[in-house]
Design a protein around this motif. Structure first.
Motif, mmCIF file in Angstrom:
data_model
loop_
_atom_site.group_PDB
_atom_site.id
_atom_site.type_symbol
_atom_site.label_atom_id
_atom_site.label_comp_id
_atom_site.label_asym_id
_atom_site.label_seq_id
_atom_site.Cartn_x
_atom_site.Cartn_y
_atom_site.Cartn_z
ATOM 1 N N SER A 1 0.837 -1.201 0.000
ATOM 2 C CA SER A 1 0.000 0.000 0.000
ATOM 3 C C SER A 1 0.868 1.245 0.000
ATOM 4 O O SER A 1 1.979 1.253 0.547
ATOM 5 N N ASP A 2 0.350 2.306 -0.618
ATOM 6 C CA ASP A 2 1.021 3.592 -0.590
ATOM 7 C C ASP A 2 -0.034 4.683 -0.760
ATOM 8 O O ASP A 2 -1.009 4.517 -1.503
ATOM 9 N N GLY A 3 0.150 5.788 -0.064
ATOM 10 C CA GLY A 3 -0.793 6.898 -0.130
ATOM 11 C C GLY A 3 -0.410 7.966 0.874
ATOM 12 O O GLY A 3 0.681 7.946 1.443
ATOM 13 N N ALA A 4 -1.322 8.893 1.103
ATOM 14 C CA ALA A 4 -1.040 9.991 2.024
ATOM 15 C C ALA A 4 -2.339 10.640 2.471
ATOM 16 O O ALA A 4 -3.368 10.568 1.791
ATOM 17 N N THR A 5 -2.265 11.294 3.628
ATOM 18 C CA THR A 5 -3.367 12.107 4.157
ATOM 19 C C THR A 5 -2.777 13.437 4.596
ATOM 20 O O THR A 5 -1.754 13.463 5.294
ATOM 21 N N TRP A 6 -3.410 14.526 4.172
ATOM 22 C CA TRP A 6 -2.908 15.848 4.537
ATOM 23 C C TRP A 6 -4.044 16.855 4.580
ATOM 24 O O TRP A 6 -5.134 16.605 4.084
ATOM 25 N N VAL A 7 -3.764 18.017 5.192
ATOM 26 C CA VAL A 7 -4.757 19.087 5.335
ATOM 27 C C VAL A 7 -4.184 20.371 4.744
ATOM 28 O O VAL A 7 -3.050 20.748 5.026
ATOM 29 N N ASP A 8 -4.992 21.025 3.919
ATOM 30 C CA ASP A 8 -4.617 22.298 3.314
ATOM 31 C C ASP A 8 -5.499 23.431 3.851
ATOM 32 O O ASP A 8 -6.727 23.332 3.785
ATOM 33 N N PRO A 9 -4.906 24.498 4.378
ATOM 34 C CA PRO A 9 -5.704 25.695 4.640
ATOM 35 C C PRO A 9 -6.100 26.315 3.302
ATOM 36 O O PRO A 9 -5.406 26.131 2.290
ATOM 37 N N LEU A 10 -7.207 27.040 3.281
ATOM 38 C CA LEU A 10 -7.632 27.676 2.038
ATOM 39 C C LEU A 10 -8.338 28.993 2.326
ATOM 40 O O LEU A 10 -8.919 29.192 3.394
ATOM 41 N N VAL A 11 -8.274 29.903 1.370
ATOM 42 C CA VAL A 11 -8.990 31.175 1.400
ATOM 43 C C VAL A 11 -9.560 31.408 0.008
ATOM 44 O O VAL A 11 -9.087 30.828 -0.981
ATOM 45 N N GLY A 12 -10.595 32.245 -0.074
ATOM 46 C CA GLY A 12 -11.162 32.507 -1.387
ATOM 47 C C GLY A 12 -12.364 33.423 -1.334
ATOM 48 O O GLY A 12 -12.634 34.091 -0.328
ATOM 49 N N ALA A 13 -13.082 33.453 -2.433
ATOM 50 C CA ALA A 13 -14.271 34.286 -2.566
ATOM 51 C C ALA A 13 -15.307 33.528 -3.377
ATOM 52 O O ALA A 13 -14.972 32.722 -4.250
ATOM 53 N N LYS A 14 -16.579 33.820 -3.091
ATOM 54 C CA LYS A 14 -17.688 33.160 -3.762
ATOM 55 C C LYS A 14 -18.722 34.208 -4.136
ATOM 56 O O LYS A 14 -19.073 35.085 -3.327
ATOM 57 N N LEU A 15 -19.243 34.136 -5.362
ATOM 58 C CA LEU A 15 -20.193 35.124 -5.865
ATOM 59 C C LEU A 15 -21.460 34.440 -6.329
ATOM 60 O O LEU A 15 -21.411 33.424 -7.031
ATOM 61 N N ARG A 16 -22.606 34.991 -5.936
ATOM 62 C CA ARG A 16 -23.897 34.548 -6.465
ATOM 63 C C ARG A 16 -24.654 35.771 -6.945
ATOM 64 O O ARG A 16 -24.718 36.798 -6.265
ATOM 65 N N VAL A 17 -25.261 35.643 -8.152
ATOM 66 C CA VAL A 17 -26.060 36.717 -8.736
ATOM 67 C C VAL A 17 -27.373 36.128 -9.237
ATOM 68 O O VAL A 17 -27.360 35.127 -9.972
ATOM 69 N N ASP A 18 -28.509 36.715 -8.851
ATOM 70 C CA ASP A 18 -29.811 36.322 -9.381
ATOM 71 C C ASP A 18 -30.029 37.048 -10.703
ATOM 72 O O ASP A 18 -30.219 38.267 -10.731
ATOM 73 N N LEU A 19 -30.028 36.305 -11.798
ATOM 74 C CA LEU A 19 -30.148 36.898 -13.121
ATOM 75 C C LEU A 19 -31.603 37.153 -13.503
ATOM 76 O O LEU A 19 -31.944 38.187 -14.079
ATOM 77 N N LEU A 20 -32.471 36.196 -13.205
ATOM 78 C CA LEU A 20 -33.902 36.252 -13.471
ATOM 79 C C LEU A 20 -34.611 35.743 -12.221
ATOM 80 O O LEU A 20 -33.970 35.241 -11.293
ATOM 81 N N PRO A 21 -35.938 35.858 -12.161
ATOM 82 C CA PRO A 21 -36.639 35.399 -10.958
ATOM 83 C C PRO A 21 -36.280 33.979 -10.519
ATOM 84 O O PRO A 21 -36.233 33.691 -9.329
ATOM 85 N N ARG A 22 -35.994 33.064 -11.457
ATOM 86 C CA ARG A 22 -35.666 31.688 -11.078
ATOM 87 C C ARG A 22 -34.292 31.228 -11.574
ATOM 88 O O ARG A 22 -33.917 30.079 -11.383
ATOM 89 N N VAL A 23 -33.553 32.118 -12.200
ATOM 90 C CA VAL A 23 -32.247 31.751 -12.753
ATOM 91 C C VAL A 23 -31.144 32.491 -12.011
ATOM 92 O O VAL A 23 -31.237 33.707 -11.799
ATOM 93 N N TYR A 24 -30.114 31.775 -11.616
ATOM 94 C CA TYR A 24 -28.996 32.382 -10.892
ATOM 95 C C TYR A 24 -27.675 31.827 -11.417
ATOM 96 O O TYR A 24 -27.629 30.768 -12.054
#
Length: 259
Positions: free
Chosen positions: A169-192
């Motif tokens: 067997s071979d493999g690994a387990t690790w943890v990465d910190p992360l940062v970022g941004a997320k955007l949501r825009v409502d384009l139409l009454p039911r479309v985003y």
């Protein structure tokens, strides 16, 4: 040549990492702060192909270029889901993806073994918290930060020949910190539309990781919607002879429930 063949098998199996936080596109719509918690959950699928370098057992990494169609033939099990909670401008989210891929490959001349059974299991678990720096009622921009757990394992079982019955067997387990941004825009009454950009690793776990996604959704009701988009994830990790420096990308689709 035998070991090189084994490493190629491992590289193909590792394509099962289909990572990941794609369902976060199932975002709650912008709106006035009522003071109540709002929740969203989703089941999703990500048809990702893989390109990059993968190495096991300290051997030189090999280049892998495999489409999703090659992986789906060997996929035994996959589960992808997410949950998110939001109150006003604050949000918390978690995402989990688990995959299991197996294959059998005949070995050269069948002397050391008649064949090698390769099983790959992979887990990617992400958790983030965020704050909406812009919330107009039609558009929301969140800054997010959190961590992503990666776990990849490969089991090799020799069948027949001189090595029959032996496993490695071979493999690994690790943890990465992360940062970022997320955007949501409502384009139409039911479309985003929803998109995000995240970066992490910074040498804590992997040397570098990034995650880009964009797509659109349709609200069939106030509680149910469908989302479709495209996502690309890159990670560059190496430690103790294990190398995983790849880009995964492909379309994704999600069934979203809001309550």
């Amino acid at each position: 040549m035998f070991l090189k063949s084994l490493k190629s098998i491992a590289a193909a199996a590792l394509l099962a990492v289909a990572l990941s936080t794609g369902a976060r596109a199932a975002d709650l719509p912008p709106g006035p702060d009522t003071g109540d918690w709002k929740f969203v959950a989703a089941l999703y699928g990500w048809g990702a192909g893989l390109n990059g370098d993968v190495g096991v057992f300290g051997l030189p990494a090999q280049n892998v270029d495999l489409p999703f169609s090659d992986v789906i033939q060997n996929l035994d099990f996959a589960a992808m889901g997410m949950a998110e909670a939001r109150k006003g401008r604050f949000m918390m989210g978690m995402d989990a993806t688990y995959t299991n891929v197996s294959m059998s490959v005949n070995t050269p001349k069948g002397i050391l073994a008649n064949k090698i059974d390769v099983t790959n299991t992979s887990l990617m678990l992400s958790g983030v918290a965020g704050y909406g720096i812009v919330d107009t009622g039609m558009a929301r921009l969140d800054l997010i930060a959190g961590a992503r757990l990666w776990s990849v394992n490969n089991d090799f079982d020799a069948r027949g020949g001189q090595l029959g019955g032996r496993s490695k067997s071979d493999g690994a387990t690790w943890v990465d910190p992360l940062v970022g941004a997320k955007l949501r825009v409502d384009l139409l009454p039911r479309v985003y539309m929803t998109s995000w950009a995240m970066i992490g690793g910074f040498g804590v776990g992997s040397d570098l990781m990034w995650d880009l996604m964009g797509g659109a959704g349709y609200d069939f009701t106030d509680n149910f919607s469908l989302f479709a988009g495209y996502r690309a994830v890159s990670v560059d990790y190496s430690n103790d002879g294990f190398v995983y420096d790849v880009v995964e990308q492909g379309p994704l689709a999600a069934l979203v429930v809001k309550f």
